[in-house]
Design a protein around this motif. Structure first.
Motif, PDB file in Angstrom:
ATOM      1  N   GLY A 133     -49.117 -15.846 -11.575  1.00 25.50           N
ATOM      2  CA  GLY A 133     -48.630 -14.949 -10.528  1.00 25.50           C
ATOM      3  C   GLY A 133     -47.771 -15.672  -9.527  1.00 25.50           C
ATOM      4  N   LYS A 134     -47.161 -14.865  -8.649  1.00 24.26           N
ATOM      5  CA  LYS A 134     -46.266 -15.431  -7.637  1.00 24.26           C
ATOM      6  C   LYS A 134     -47.066 -15.926  -6.446  1.00 24.26           C
ATOM      7  CE  LYS A 134     -42.008 -12.934  -8.348  1.00 24.26           C
ATOM      8  NZ  LYS A 134     -41.071 -11.966  -7.818  1.00 24.26           N
ATOM      9  N   MET A 180     -31.723 -17.984   0.764  1.00 24.19           N
ATOM     10  CA  MET A 180     -31.812 -18.999  -0.293  1.00 24.19           C
ATOM     11  C   MET A 180     -33.006 -19.932  -0.028  1.00 24.19           C
ATOM     12  SD  MET A 180     -29.170 -22.085  -0.888  1.00 24.19           S
ATOM     13  CE  MET A 180     -29.974 -23.041   0.387  1.00 24.19           C
ATOM     14  N   ILE A 181     -33.188 -20.314   1.237  1.00 26.93           N
ATOM     15  CA  ILE A 181     -34.272 -21.240   1.587  1.00 26.93           C
ATOM     16  C   ILE A 181     -35.636 -20.569   1.351  1.00 26.93           C
ATOM     17  CG2 ILE A 181     -35.337 -22.416   3.579  1.00 26.93           C
ATOM     18  CD1 ILE A 181     -32.336 -22.973   4.480  1.00 26.93           C
ATOM     19  N   ALA A 182     -35.742 -19.283   1.686  1.00 28.35           N
ATOM     20  CA  ALA A 182     -37.006 -18.563   1.445  1.00 28.35           C
ATOM     21  C   ALA A 182     -37.305 -18.518  -0.051  1.00 28.35           C
ATOM     22  CB  ALA A 182     -36.924 -17.151   2.029  1.00 28.35           C
ATOM     23  N   GLN A 183     -36.275 -18.273  -0.852  1.00 30.86           N
ATOM     24  CA  GLN A 183     -36.484 -18.215  -2.307  1.00 30.86           C
ATOM     25  C   GLN A 183     -36.866 -19.586  -2.857  1.00 30.86           C
ATOM     26  OE1 GLN A 183     -32.690 -16.500  -3.342  1.00 30.86           O
ATOM     27  NE2 GLN A 183     -33.500 -14.414  -3.351  1.00 30.86           N
ATOM     28  N   GLU A 184     -36.174 -20.618  -2.375  1.00 33.22           N
ATOM     29  CA  GLU A 184     -36.479 -21.980  -2.851  1.00 33.22           C
ATOM     30  C   GLU A 184     -37.888 -22.410  -2.445  1.00 33.22           C
ATOM     31  OE1 GLU A 184     -31.949 -23.866  -2.760  1.00 33.22           O
ATOM     32  OE2 GLU A 184     -33.482 -24.690  -1.438  1.00 33.22           O
ATOM     33  N   ALA A 197     -44.488 -22.377  -6.407  1.00 33.79           N
ATOM     34  CA  ALA A 197     -44.842 -22.097  -7.805  1.00 33.79           C
ATOM     35  C   ALA A 197     -44.894 -23.405  -8.604  1.00 33.79           C
ATOM     36  CB  ALA A 197     -43.837 -21.122  -8.404  1.00 33.79           C
ATOM     37  N   GLU A 198     -43.896 -24.259  -8.412  1.00 29.50           N
ATOM     38  CA  GLU A 198     -43.851 -25.525  -9.156  1.00 29.50           C
ATOM     39  C   GLU A 198     -45.020 -26.437  -8.796  1.00 29.50           C
ATOM     40  OE1 GLU A 198     -39.020 -25.445  -9.005  1.00 29.50           O
ATOM     41  OE2 GLU A 198     -40.021 -27.191  -8.113  1.00 29.50           O
TER      42      GLU A 198
END
Ligand SMILES: Cc1cc2nc3c(=O)[nH]c(=O)nc-3n(C[C@H](O)[C@H](O)[C@H](O)COP(=O)(O)O)c2cc1C
Length: 312
Positions: free
Chosen positions: A3-4, A286-290, A296-297
């Protein structure tokens, strides 16, 4: 991890959908960036510093590029609180994100007056006090350099703001930020934000002139990230021990999700992104997504688990 990651954070009296907030003075009044992405995708946005009366700011040139950053001497140009409420707040109130109003004033009473005028209005989720401004009644020295005036300003705003959370944004232009952060926390701040810009100057050797008309300006961008990380880390220990309910918001040079994670590991509950929005207008998104990808990683189930997770 299945999951996220859960990106929600609880910060200084607010529930945010993710920990990335656009920083004051670099995101206009929010609407300017709406062609690039929906502000509802951010944890929040902080509007330009608002003062009681409109301000023209400093004469140009008031921006200069530097190695790894930029200098600005905008001088807190803004349209004043009444025009902000009439012209900007109605649009902001319709956005599904936390809108924080950054306040600029030159006396304790003015800070209280501004906080009282804005607190409780539809669309104002929190107030952020910029205490890097000159205390005109005390000879122009910045409020933020001295724990006493920071405590007075915070108390005046907290009393006037009622249920609206008050955050205090600290200047890095002090030898030790801890006593100033403690003064804000003791006076009722729900969050302490750091850092504002570092005082600097640029010189054109050919003309032998300062680059900025104001001579001095505030340094921001990647060059200041190590200073911001150090100050968040420095403040975190004492705040956690003495005021565990007061959160930290970290900023200074954040340009990637990993930069944001570093600030959270140092002790920040959330982060703000400033100068990066000038290189690319969708930097905050972009920073929120990264940051989500980083979690996750790294098998981090909740982004809030990063806060204070530094191994020393
Ligand atoms: C052009 C410019 C204008 C700014 N105006 C304000 C302001 O009105 N109030 C404030 O508290 N901080 C202001 N700041 C400081 C930023 O919000 C932020 O604290 C600082 O730039 C460090 O973050 P960054 O390296 O991501 O830009 C301004 C910064 C820049 C570059």
């Amino acid at each position: 991890m299945s999951g996220k990651p859960d990106m929600r954070v609880s910060l200084g009296g607010l529930e945010l959908k993710n920990p990335v907030i656009a920083a004051s003075g670099t995101f206009g009044y929010g609407r300017e960036y709406s062609p690039f992405f929906d502000p509802a995708r951010l944890g929040g946005l902080v509007v330009k510093g608002i003062s009681l009366k409109p301000r023209e700011g400093n004469p140009p040139p008031r921006i200069a590029e530097t190695a790894g950053g930029m200098l600005n001497a905008i001088g807190l140009a803004n349209l004043g609180v009444e025009a902000f409420i009439a012209e900007k707040l109605p649009w902001l109130a319709r956005q599904d994100t936390a809108v924080v109003v950054n306040l600029y004033a030159e006396s304790v009473d003015e800070f209280g007056e501004l906080a009282g005028r804005l607190a409780g209005l539809d669309g104002v989720a929190a107030l952020e006090l910029n205490v890097s401004c000159p205390n005109v009644k005390a000879g122009g020295m910045a409020f933020g350099c001295d724990p006493g005036p920071v405590g007075q300003v915070t108390q005046a705003a907290v009393e006037a703001a009622g249920d609206t959370p008050v955050w205090v944004k600290l200047t890095p232009n002090v030898a030790d930020p801890v006593p100033v952060a403690l003064a804000a926390a003791q006076a009722g701040a729900r969050a302490v934000c750091l850092i504002n810009t570092l005082l600097g100057m640029a010189i054109d050797a050919r003309t032998r002139k300062p680059v900025l008309a104001n001579v001095f300006g505030g340094l921001s961008g990647p060059a200041i990230k190590p200073v911001g990380l150090r100050m968040v880390w420095q403040v975190r220990g004492t705040l956690a021990a003495q005021h565990p309910g007061v959160d930290l918001v970290g900023m200074g040079g954040i340009a990637s999700g990993v930069d944001a994670a570093e600030y959270m590991l140092a002790g920040a509950t959330a982060v703000q992104v400033g100068t990066a929005s000038f290189s690319r207008p969708d930097a905050c998104l972009m920073i929120a997504q990264e940051l989500g990808q980083f979690c996750a990683e790294e098998s981090v189930a909740r982004v809030s688990d990063l806060t204070g997770g530094l191994n020393t």
